[in-house]
Enzyme design. Structure first.
Site, PDB file in Angstrom:
ATOM      1  N   GLU A  31      17.025 -49.696 -39.119  1.00 35.49           N
ATOM      2  CA  GLU A  31      15.280 -48.880 -38.858  1.00 35.49           C
ATOM      3  C   GLU A  31      15.452 -47.997 -38.520  1.00 35.49           C
ATOM      4  O   GLU A  31      15.420 -47.766 -37.534  1.00 35.49           O
ATOM      5  CB  GLU A  31      14.454 -50.428 -38.244  1.00 35.49           C
ATOM      6  CG  GLU A  31      14.484 -51.699 -39.083  1.00 35.49           C
ATOM      7  CD  GLU A  31      13.007 -52.669 -38.670  1.00 35.49           C
ATOM      8  OE1 GLU A  31      12.810 -51.890 -38.195  1.00 35.49           O
ATOM      9  OE2 GLU A  31      13.460 -54.385 -38.919  1.00 35.49           O
ATOM     10  N   HIS A  90       8.406 -47.673 -40.707  1.00 42.04           N
ATOM     11  CA  HIS A  90       9.819 -48.166 -40.652  1.00 42.04           C
ATOM     12  C   HIS A  90      10.268 -48.403 -41.630  1.00 42.04           C
ATOM     13  O   HIS A  90       9.564 -48.659 -42.767  1.00 42.04           O
ATOM     14  CB  HIS A  90       9.579 -48.877 -38.817  1.00 42.04           C
ATOM     15  CG  HIS A  90       8.838 -49.857 -39.734  1.00 42.04           C
ATOM     16  ND1 HIS A  90       7.548 -50.534 -39.454  1.00 42.04           N
ATOM     17  CD2 HIS A  90       9.436 -51.906 -40.127  1.00 42.04           C
ATOM     18  CE1 HIS A  90       7.580 -51.722 -40.069  1.00 42.04           C
ATOM     19  NE2 HIS A  90       8.300 -51.999 -39.672  1.00 42.04           N
ATOM     20  N   HIS A  92      12.366 -51.798 -43.688  1.00 37.84           N
ATOM     21  CA  HIS A  92      13.570 -52.634 -43.494  1.00 37.84           C
ATOM     22  C   HIS A  92      14.594 -52.929 -44.362  1.00 37.84           C
ATOM     23  O   HIS A  92      14.355 -52.828 -45.482  1.00 37.84           O
ATOM     24  CB  HIS A  92      12.238 -53.798 -44.040  1.00 37.84           C
ATOM     25  CG  HIS A  92      11.191 -54.531 -43.108  1.00 37.84           C
ATOM     26  ND1 HIS A  92      10.343 -55.998 -43.298  1.00 37.84           N
ATOM     27  CD2 HIS A  92      11.524 -53.920 -42.138  1.00 37.84           C
ATOM     28  CE1 HIS A  92      10.301 -55.790 -42.121  1.00 37.84           C
ATOM     29  NE2 HIS A  92      10.366 -54.909 -40.842  1.00 37.84           N
ATOM     30  N   ASP A 103       6.684 -57.803 -35.871  1.00 32.98           N
ATOM     31  CA  ASP A 103       5.699 -55.702 -36.366  1.00 32.98           C
ATOM     32  C   ASP A 103       4.081 -56.395 -36.155  1.00 32.98           C
ATOM     33  O   ASP A 103       3.416 -55.670 -35.536  1.00 32.98           O
ATOM     34  CB  ASP A 103       6.069 -55.952 -37.751  1.00 32.98           C
ATOM     35  CG  ASP A 103       7.242 -55.611 -38.654  1.00 32.98           C
ATOM     36  OD1 ASP A 103       7.964 -54.920 -38.199  1.00 32.98           O
ATOM     37  OD2 ASP A 103       7.884 -55.591 -39.524  1.00 32.98           O
TER      38      ASP A 103
END
Length: 146
Positions: A31, A90, A92, A103
């Site tokens: 990530e 971020h 995935h 999260d």
């Protein structure tokens, strides 16, 4: 309906969008993560740039932790008149760009969380989320590219 205003949105210039997607793809299969910088304009948060940070999460590739020193520097720059920290991004890897339970647990109110889907090393799309403190759930926010 969530406890947030339905008109809240995030705006990202096409050039910044392309750079952000490229940054998210570079860290695949881990990530990627970073800080969204910009301004608040009415009900919108306008992304003017971003700062990629080291993913400080040790262990699994499907988690992230923003580098604390990078966040501190961004907040200090904001206090000195620099761009405002308006959220975080971020990626995935190989999964949908929707917030995980981790999260949600790590999120702060007010900030936007842009999640980039990266499949087989290619960034595909991004969706924005904001934590609703009243419900404890994420509400999706529209993303527009200018």
């Amino acid at each position: 309906m969530d406890g947030l205003n339905e008109d809240d949105r995030i705006e990202i210039g096409t050039g910044v969008r392309n750079e952000l997607l490229a940054a998210a793809a570079r860290d695949y299969p881990r990530e990627a993560c970073g800080i969204l910088l910009g301004r608040v304009e009415g009900r919108s948060r306008v992304v003017e740039g971003f700062r990629s940070t080291a993913n400080r999460w040790a262990g699994r590739d499907d988690r992230y932790e923003i580098d604390p020193s990078s966040l501190r520097h961004a907040l200090e720059a904001e206090e000195d008149g620099g761009s405002r920290v308006i959220g975080f991004y971020h990626s995935h890897p190989d999964s949908l760009p929707v917030p995980s339970e981790t999260d949600r647990k790590m999120a702060w109110p007010w900030y936007y969380y842009l999640i980039v889907r990266v499949v087989a090393g290619e960034a595909e799309d991004a969706r924005a989320w904001e934590l609703d403190v009243e419900s404890g759930r994420f509400a999706e926010r529209p993303v527009s590219y200018t």
